[in-house]
Motif scaffolding. Sequence first.
Motif, PDB file in Angstrom:
ATOM      1  N   GLY A 252      56.304 -63.692 -41.671  1.00  0.00           N
ATOM      2  CA  GLY A 252      56.225 -62.984 -40.397  1.00  0.00           C
ATOM      3  C   GLY A 252      57.586 -62.700 -39.784  1.00  0.00           C
ATOM      4  N   ALA A 253      58.470 -63.701 -39.759  1.00  0.00           N
ATOM      5  CA  ALA A 253      59.797 -63.535 -39.155  1.00  0.00           C
ATOM      6  C   ALA A 253      60.619 -62.507 -39.938  1.00  0.00           C
ATOM      7  CB  ALA A 253      60.524 -64.875 -39.101  1.00  0.00           C
ATOM      8  N   ARG A 254      60.554 -62.579 -41.258  1.00  0.00           N
ATOM      9  CA  ARG A 254      61.325 -61.630 -42.080  1.00  0.00           C
ATOM     10  C   ARG A 254      60.814 -60.204 -41.868  1.00  0.00           C
ATOM     11  NH1 ARG A 254      60.266 -59.477 -46.875  1.00  0.00           N
ATOM     12  NH2 ARG A 254      58.623 -60.984 -47.373  1.00  0.00           N
ATOM     13  N   LEU A 255      59.478 -60.037 -41.854  1.00  0.00           N
ATOM     14  CA  LEU A 255      58.917 -58.709 -41.618  1.00  0.00           C
ATOM     15  C   LEU A 255      59.324 -58.173 -40.240  1.00  0.00           C
ATOM     16  CD1 LEU A 255      55.249 -58.807 -43.017  1.00  0.00           C
ATOM     17  CD2 LEU A 255      57.093 -57.272 -43.711  1.00  0.00           C
ATOM     18  N   ALA A 256      59.322 -59.053 -39.245  1.00  0.00           N
ATOM     19  CA  ALA A 256      59.710 -58.631 -37.896  1.00  0.00           C
ATOM     20  C   ALA A 256      61.156 -58.148 -37.881  1.00  0.00           C
ATOM     21  CB  ALA A 256      59.523 -59.795 -36.921  1.00  0.00           C
ATOM     22  N   GLY A 257      62.023 -58.827 -38.608  1.00  0.00           N
ATOM     23  CA  GLY A 257      63.420 -58.400 -38.679  1.00  0.00           C
ATOM     24  C   GLY A 257      63.557 -57.054 -39.363  1.00  0.00           C
TER      25      GLY A 257
END
Length: 401
Positions: free
Chosen positions: A215-220
């Motif tokens: 989730g965090a990587r996709l958000a970035g």
Amino acid sequence: MTVPTHEQIEVFLGVDVGKGQHHAVAVSRSGTILFDRTLPNDETRLRELIDTLTQYGPTILVVDQPATIGALAVAVAQDMGIAVGYLPGLAMRRIADLYPGEAKTDKKDAAIIADAARTLPHAIRNLKATDTQVAELSILSGFDDDLAMQITATSNRLHGLLTQIHPALERAIGRHIAHPAILDLLEHYPTPAQIRRLGYARLATRLSKKAPRMGARLAGDITTAISEQNVVVIGTSAAETVIPKLAEQLSSLQRQRSDVVAKVEALVEAHPLYPVLTSMPGVGIRTTARIITETSGKHFATAGHLAAYAGLAPVTRRSGSSIRGEHRSRRGNKKLKRVLYLSAFAALQDPDSRDYYDRKRAQGKSYNQALVALARRRCDVLFAMLRDGTIYQAHPRPSAA
């Protein structure tokens, strides 16, 4: 019940099936017409006709379509204990060329089916009473195929819209377009402006609910992509209406397919051929289901017969010295051909299959030709496994010499 041989059959009933009504023609072994008229697609009338004809002796019912609109006629005949056959469409059209006239009518087709059953028994395929498992697998597998096509079409439409309004965003989420986290995001925040207003923190929190590991990587990635374009492309307003509906539709289709696959898996695992077929590299649940539905009730004398039925056997064309060579067949059971081809591709991870594929490539075969050759070779293994009920055994590898 013992199925009568062709020599024992006295009445040949050809039925050109239709949605509302069939045309049936019955002929005796000597060629005398016993029945020639239209009858409704109705169990009572079919039973009455078969009852009348069986008074003349053992009867066989032959149809041009054993499923869909012909399923009731086949089921009634099997329930009444008479033999059932199927005349494939291509064979029927070739046989029709031997009869005078160019007209194509239901009456003529029914007469051709009946006469072919009487005089050309090798052209008729026997239809045995299909067990419940295979019948259910056939329906579910067909629906699964339909859902797969709808999922592909919906995904492509979603890709196209995102590329149109924000190419960078599509590149950031394109690989994960069907992931529940991305679909949830697009369903509630369909435009780049709406996603930008979320901010990285809230975006990461939302994505992490359904994609905790990325989730965090996709958000970035999404935040970076959004920042690369400030101009609003014409059509973005309309896309705001369409994208949520496409995301919702894709989510629904995926849920439906998961439910269908669960039912298919349960039926396949209960089938006696499950451990045999799934022992082959590259053969999973869906492939096993298709192999069962497309080969059940059919007899293959040799592995070559199975390969020809699947449309994988090469076709030799020779005429004097001007036409020579082998060509890829354009016939056969396309569903079986497709799953065997795809399973051959998946089996490239298997060392034995990879060695065979590499040898074909070294012989000058193209990528596609080598895969077809591998699929055809797998027909040899599949034939032996179906015949003997044995678990997959890799072919012995050639020596270095």
